[in-house]
Design a protein around this motif. Structure first.
Motif, PDB file in Angstrom:
ATOM      1  N   SER A  49      -2.402   1.623   2.299  1.00 31.50           N
ATOM      2  CA  SER A  49      -3.621   2.131   1.663  1.00 31.50           C
ATOM      3  C   SER A  49      -3.606   1.774   0.184  1.00 31.50           C
ATOM      4  O   SER A  49      -2.752   2.243  -0.569  1.00 31.50           O
ATOM      5  CB  SER A  49      -3.705   3.650   1.840  1.00 31.50           C
ATOM      6  OG  SER A  49      -2.578   4.284   1.236  1.00 31.50           O
ATOM      7  N   LEU A  50      -4.530   0.913  -0.219  1.00 29.10           N
ATOM      8  CA  LEU A  50      -4.653   0.475  -1.613  1.00 29.10           C
ATOM      9  C   LEU A  50      -6.128   0.507  -2.010  1.00 29.10           C
ATOM     10  O   LEU A  50      -7.012   0.402  -1.144  1.00 29.10           O
ATOM     11  CB  LEU A  50      -4.091  -0.934  -1.791  1.00 29.10           C
ATOM     12  CG  LEU A  50      -2.572  -1.111  -1.682  1.00 29.10           C
ATOM     13  CD1 LEU A  50      -2.197  -2.589  -1.746  1.00 29.10           C
ATOM     14  CD2 LEU A  50      -1.841  -0.344  -2.761  1.00 29.10           C
ATOM     15  N   PRO A  51      -6.419   0.598  -3.296  1.00 31.64           N
ATOM     16  CA  PRO A  51      -7.824   0.580  -3.745  1.00 31.64           C
ATOM     17  C   PRO A  51      -8.371  -0.861  -3.715  1.00 31.64           C
ATOM     18  O   PRO A  51      -8.568  -1.501  -4.754  1.00 31.64           O
ATOM     19  CB  PRO A  51      -7.737   1.136  -5.171  1.00 31.64           C
ATOM     20  CG  PRO A  51      -6.367   0.777  -5.635  1.00 31.64           C
ATOM     21  CD  PRO A  51      -5.493   0.851  -4.417  1.00 31.64           C
ATOM     22  N   TRP A  52      -8.611  -1.374  -2.506  1.00 32.77           N
ATOM     23  CA  TRP A  52      -9.006  -2.774  -2.344  1.00 32.77           C
ATOM     24  C   TRP A  52     -10.246  -3.130  -3.157  1.00 32.77           C
ATOM     25  O   TRP A  52     -10.354  -4.240  -3.695  1.00 32.77           O
ATOM     26  CB  TRP A  52      -9.269  -3.065  -0.857  1.00 32.77           C
ATOM     27  CG  TRP A  52      -8.133  -2.745   0.041  1.00 32.77           C
ATOM     28  CD1 TRP A  52      -8.053  -1.705   0.929  1.00 32.77           C
ATOM     29  CD2 TRP A  52      -6.893  -3.459   0.164  1.00 32.77           C
ATOM     30  NE1 TRP A  52      -6.847  -1.717   1.590  1.00 32.77           N
ATOM     31  CE2 TRP A  52      -6.112  -2.788   1.139  1.00 32.77           C
ATOM     32  CE3 TRP A  52      -6.361  -4.590  -0.448  1.00 32.77           C
ATOM     33  CZ2 TRP A  52      -4.853  -3.215   1.522  1.00 32.77           C
ATOM     34  CZ3 TRP A  52      -5.103  -5.015  -0.071  1.00 32.77           C
ATOM     35  CH2 TRP A  52      -4.364  -4.345   0.893  1.00 32.77           C
ATOM     36  N   SER A  53     -11.184  -2.221  -3.255  1.00 32.69           N
ATOM     37  CA  SER A  53     -12.472  -2.549  -3.870  1.00 32.69           C
ATOM     38  C   SER A  53     -12.378  -2.823  -5.365  1.00 32.69           C
ATOM     39  O   SER A  53     -13.307  -3.393  -5.945  1.00 32.69           O
ATOM     40  CB  SER A  53     -13.476  -1.416  -3.626  1.00 32.69           C
ATOM     41  OG  SER A  53     -13.001  -0.199  -4.199  1.00 32.69           O
ATOM     42  N   GLN A  54     -11.262  -2.445  -6.018  1.00 28.97           N
ATOM     43  CA  GLN A  54     -11.153  -2.691  -7.460  1.00 28.97           C
ATOM     44  C   GLN A  54     -10.273  -3.893  -7.784  1.00 28.97           C
ATOM     45  O   GLN A  54     -10.100  -4.243  -8.956  1.00 28.97           O
ATOM     46  CB  GLN A  54     -10.609  -1.447  -8.174  1.00 28.97           C
ATOM     47  CG  GLN A  54      -9.157  -1.119  -7.835  1.00 28.97           C
ATOM     48  CD  GLN A  54      -8.729   0.242  -8.353  1.00 28.97           C
ATOM     49  OE1 GLN A  54      -9.497   1.211  -8.292  1.00 28.97           O
ATOM     50  NE2 GLN A  54      -7.522   0.337  -8.877  1.00 28.97           N
ATOM     51  N   LEU A  55      -9.729  -4.563  -6.777  1.00 23.72           N
ATOM     52  CA  LEU A  55      -8.845  -5.706  -7.018  1.00 23.72           C
ATOM     53  C   LEU A  55      -9.640  -6.921  -7.485  1.00 23.72           C
ATOM     54  O   LEU A  55     -10.730  -7.209  -6.977  1.00 23.72           O
ATOM     55  CB  LEU A  55      -8.071  -6.073  -5.756  1.00 23.72           C
ATOM     56  CG  LEU A  55      -7.169  -4.999  -5.136  1.00 23.72           C
ATOM     57  CD1 LEU A  55      -6.373  -5.590  -3.986  1.00 23.72           C
ATOM     58  CD2 LEU A  55      -6.245  -4.406  -6.190  1.00 23.72           C
ATOM     59  N   THR A  56      -9.057  -7.653  -8.442  1.00 20.67           N
ATOM     60  CA  THR A  56      -9.634  -8.936  -8.879  1.00 20.67           C
ATOM     61  C   THR A  56      -8.735 -10.109  -8.500  1.00 20.67           C
ATOM     62  O   THR A  56      -9.193 -11.247  -8.487  1.00 20.67           O
ATOM     63  CB  THR A  56      -9.854  -8.941 -10.405  1.00 20.67           C
ATOM     64  OG1 THR A  56      -8.604  -8.694 -11.066  1.00 20.67           O
ATOM     65  CG2 THR A  56     -10.865  -7.885 -10.813  1.00 20.67           C
ATOM     66  N   PHE A  57      -7.463  -9.853  -8.201  1.00 22.98           N
ATOM     67  CA  PHE A  57      -6.526 -10.894  -7.759  1.00 22.98           C
ATOM     68  C   PHE A  57      -5.791 -10.383  -6.530  1.00 22.98           C
ATOM     69  O   PHE A  57      -5.312  -9.247  -6.490  1.00 22.98           O
ATOM     70  CB  PHE A  57      -5.519 -11.228  -8.866  1.00 22.98           C
ATOM     71  CG  PHE A  57      -4.431 -12.173  -8.414  1.00 22.98           C
ATOM     72  CD1 PHE A  57      -4.605 -13.546  -8.491  1.00 22.98           C
ATOM     73  CD2 PHE A  57      -3.242 -11.697  -7.879  1.00 22.98           C
ATOM     74  CE1 PHE A  57      -3.622 -14.423  -8.060  1.00 22.98           C
ATOM     75  CE2 PHE A  57      -2.249 -12.561  -7.442  1.00 22.98           C
ATOM     76  CZ  PHE A  57      -2.449 -13.932  -7.531  1.00 22.98           C
TER      77      PHE A  57
ATOM     78  N   PHE B  70       0.173   4.765  -0.293  1.00 27.60           N
ATOM     79  CA  PHE B  70       0.587   4.432  -1.650  1.00 27.60           C
ATOM     80  C   PHE B  70      -0.067   5.398  -2.639  1.00 27.60           C
ATOM     81  O   PHE B  70      -1.205   5.841  -2.432  1.00 27.60           O
ATOM     82  CB  PHE B  70       0.184   2.995  -1.980  1.00 27.60           C
ATOM     83  CG  PHE B  70       0.982   2.381  -3.083  1.00 27.60           C
ATOM     84  CD1 PHE B  70       2.279   1.926  -2.853  1.00 27.60           C
ATOM     85  CD2 PHE B  70       0.470   2.271  -4.359  1.00 27.60           C
ATOM     86  CE1 PHE B  70       3.024   1.373  -3.866  1.00 27.60           C
ATOM     87  CE2 PHE B  70       1.208   1.707  -5.386  1.00 27.60           C
ATOM     88  CZ  PHE B  70       2.485   1.262  -5.133  1.00 27.60           C
ATOM     89  N   PRO B  71       0.632   5.742  -3.727  1.00 26.84           N
ATOM     90  CA  PRO B  71       0.071   6.677  -4.701  1.00 26.84           C
ATOM     91  C   PRO B  71      -1.218   6.148  -5.320  1.00 26.84           C
ATOM     92  O   PRO B  71      -1.456   4.937  -5.359  1.00 26.84           O
ATOM     93  CB  PRO B  71       1.180   6.794  -5.763  1.00 26.84           C
ATOM     94  CG  PRO B  71       2.428   6.374  -5.062  1.00 26.84           C
ATOM     95  CD  PRO B  71       2.016   5.343  -4.069  1.00 26.84           C
ATOM     96  N   PRO B  72      -2.075   7.029  -5.842  1.00 25.53           N
ATOM     97  CA  PRO B  72      -3.285   6.590  -6.538  1.00 25.53           C
ATOM     98  C   PRO B  72      -2.928   5.722  -7.749  1.00 25.53           C
ATOM     99  O   PRO B  72      -1.980   6.019  -8.475  1.00 25.53           O
ATOM    100  CB  PRO B  72      -3.931   7.910  -6.981  1.00 25.53           C
ATOM    101  CG  PRO B  72      -3.359   8.950  -6.073  1.00 25.53           C
ATOM    102  CD  PRO B  72      -1.973   8.497  -5.747  1.00 25.53           C
ATOM    103  N   CYS B  73      -3.694   4.641  -7.930  1.00 26.36           N
ATOM    104  CA  CYS B  73      -3.451   3.736  -9.060  1.00 26.36           C
ATOM    105  C   CYS B  73      -4.803   3.215  -9.549  1.00 26.36           C
ATOM    106  O   CYS B  73      -5.251   2.144  -9.124  1.00 26.36           O
ATOM    107  CB  CYS B  73      -2.509   2.593  -8.669  1.00 26.36           C
ATOM    108  SG  CYS B  73      -2.683   2.013  -6.967  1.00 26.36           S
TER     109      CYS B  73
END
Length: 491
Positions: free
Chosen positions: A237-245, A219-222
């Protein structure tokens, strides 16, 4: 009208006088022609004045019949933006009104609506089964957003139209704030100089992984992404460490735990994993998780949640009481709101909530109990021996009549409690079927009216699901529904 015409004709063409015998002289004719021309000029001035007066009267009449059409364009635009503005805070799941009806009122409103890019911040609904219609809709909406950020609250079918949809979206990647996708197999996101174009404004993402999907999705950078819904999808592939929900549907329990192990900042989790058996594991610690909504109770055995305050469970298991008590014990958390959306007896309910005396909100659905069991249960709440901090109490879709007298006594006592006991601010009750006579539903009308005058929210209802909570909030249907963060547990 005929009189006016006769006057005008008589003025321009007066009754000719009898010519003298010698006939009119040249000087007399010139004088008469000059007089006619003067009169014509006077009448033209009068006609012009009448036309101005006509326009003024017509405009005044229009302003009386259609006053909104006379508003300045700037004010009309502000009204449009207020109409299509964001949902009010009390109802975060409410969708923004569709601006299309505004454009259908008249030509002026259509021009204003189509020229106001702020009116088109979102594309919502279900995608059309006609590919051309969907692509045309997407292009027409994006052409109106200008430089404003944009939300797509509609699952775009990349599994069939990805090669056509993504090129349309690519120029607006920097403006997308939320996005819903349905995928199956690899996805070729746009690239620039060999790197995927970032979704720099994306805050919320929902992806439905359909069957026959193979391989991991890159997935693209977000960098601003904080809310994610995933259905039947784990290899991404996602930025899991920045998720709050995070919302998870259709994954195995093991896959869910693997994902959760990467979500160090998660504050809200809505999860329903596939029912599978896992051997005991070291519980996963989610330090910041405050709200857990689960359709699958076994996940509770694998978590440590020291910050947990809100818990909603929708699956009935014989061991659910033991599982929740163990979670609270090993986490050291203090639950403040609990919602149980499955039938229990009052005895089981009391056993469940007895160690949770700090609860401020309690929502119970589908209670099965004897009529006589209500009196001691409600009396304990009235005395503050049970749930002394309770402020919100919801009994939804109850399958047993509740004693009106005991209910009112409890409301009276908790509406004006002694020191150390919290004041009950909200009480809602719904029975699963209509009363046998009208007197049952209106018996407490005057009493409840007085409670409301004292500031307590009291609502009673009979009939199936009269006060059932909106179970679609944060839930996944065939077309993924994206609700950002704020799940409403108590109405």
């Amino acid at each position: 009208m005929e009189t006016w015409m006769m006057v005008i004709i008589a003025s321009v063409f007066p009754t000719p006088t009898m010519p003298n015998a010698a006939g009119p002289t040249n000087a007399q004719l010139r004088t008469h022609l000059a007089d006619i021309r003067a009169r014509i000029e006077t009448l033209e001035l009068e006609l012009a004045a009448l036309r101005v007066s006509e326009l003024s009267v017509s405009a005044t009449l229009d302003s009386i019949v259609y006053p909104v059409l006379t508003l300045p364009v700037e004010i009309t635009r502000e009204i449009f933006l207020h109409y299509a503005g964001p949902p009010i805070q009390q109802y975060p799941s409410q969708s923004n009104p569709n601006p299309l009806p505004l454009a259908a009122v008249c030509k002026l409103w259509r021009t204003l609506a189509l020229s106001c890019s702020q009116l088109w911040p979102a594309l919502r609904g279900r995608p059309s089964s006609d590919p051309e219609a969907l692509l045309n809709l997407l292009q027409s909406r994006l052409s109106r957003v200008g430089n404003h950020n944009f939300r797509i609250n509609m699952p775009l079918p990349l599994y069939t139209l990805g090669d056509k949809i993504l090129p349309i979206l690519a120029p607006y990647f920097a403006q997308l704030r939320s996005l819903q996708l349905a995928v199956s197999g690899p996805v070729c996101f746009p690239k620039d100089a060999g790197h995927m174009v970032p979704l720099s404004a994306l805050e919320a993402l929902a992806i439905d992984g359909l069957h026959d999907r193979e391989g991991e999705i890159s997935f693209p950078p977000c960098p601003k992404l904080h809310d994610v819904w995933l259905c039947r999808l784990t290899q991404i592939s996602l930025p899991w460490s920045q998720l709050t929900f995070l919302g998870l549907r259709g994954q195995s329990l093991g896959d869910c735990l693997n994902i959760l192990g990467q979500t160090s900042q998660l504050m809200t989790l809505n999860i329903s994993s596939e029912s599978d058996v896992m051997p005991p594991t070291t519980p996963l610690r989610l330090q910041h998780l405050r709200s857990l909504w689960t359709l699958t109770a076994p996940i509770i055995d694998h978590l440590i949640l020291p910050a947990l305050q809100e818990l909603k469970i929708q699956e009935l298991m014989e061991t659910v009481t033991w599982m929740v008590h163990n979670l609270v014990s090993r986490s050291g958390c203090t639950l403040r709101q609990v919602c149980l959306q499955f039938p229990m007896s009052l005895a089981d309910t009391e056993r469940f909530i007895l160690p949770l005396q700090k609860l401020k909100g309690l929502s119970l659905m589908g209670l099965h109990c004897n009529f006589a069991d209500w009196d001691p249960f409600l009396q304990q709440i009235a005395d503050g021996k049970l749930l002394p901090d309770l402020e919100m109490f919801l009994l939804n879709d109850v399958h047993t009549d509740i004693p009106i007298k005991s209910m009112l006594a409890m409301l009276d006592a908790r509406g004006n409690p002694p020191k150390g006991i919290a004041r009950l601010q909200s009480f809602r009750y719904s029975h699963w079927q209509p009363p046998s006579d009208d007197t049952h539903s209106h018996r407490a009308a005057d009493h409840i009216r007085k409670l409301r005058e004292r500031g307590m929210t009291v609502e009673l209802g009979w009939g199936p699901l009269w006060f059932r909570e909106n179970i679609d909030v944060g839930s996944h249907t065939h077309h993924t529904k994206l609700i950002i963060g704020n799940d409403s547990y108590f109405g």
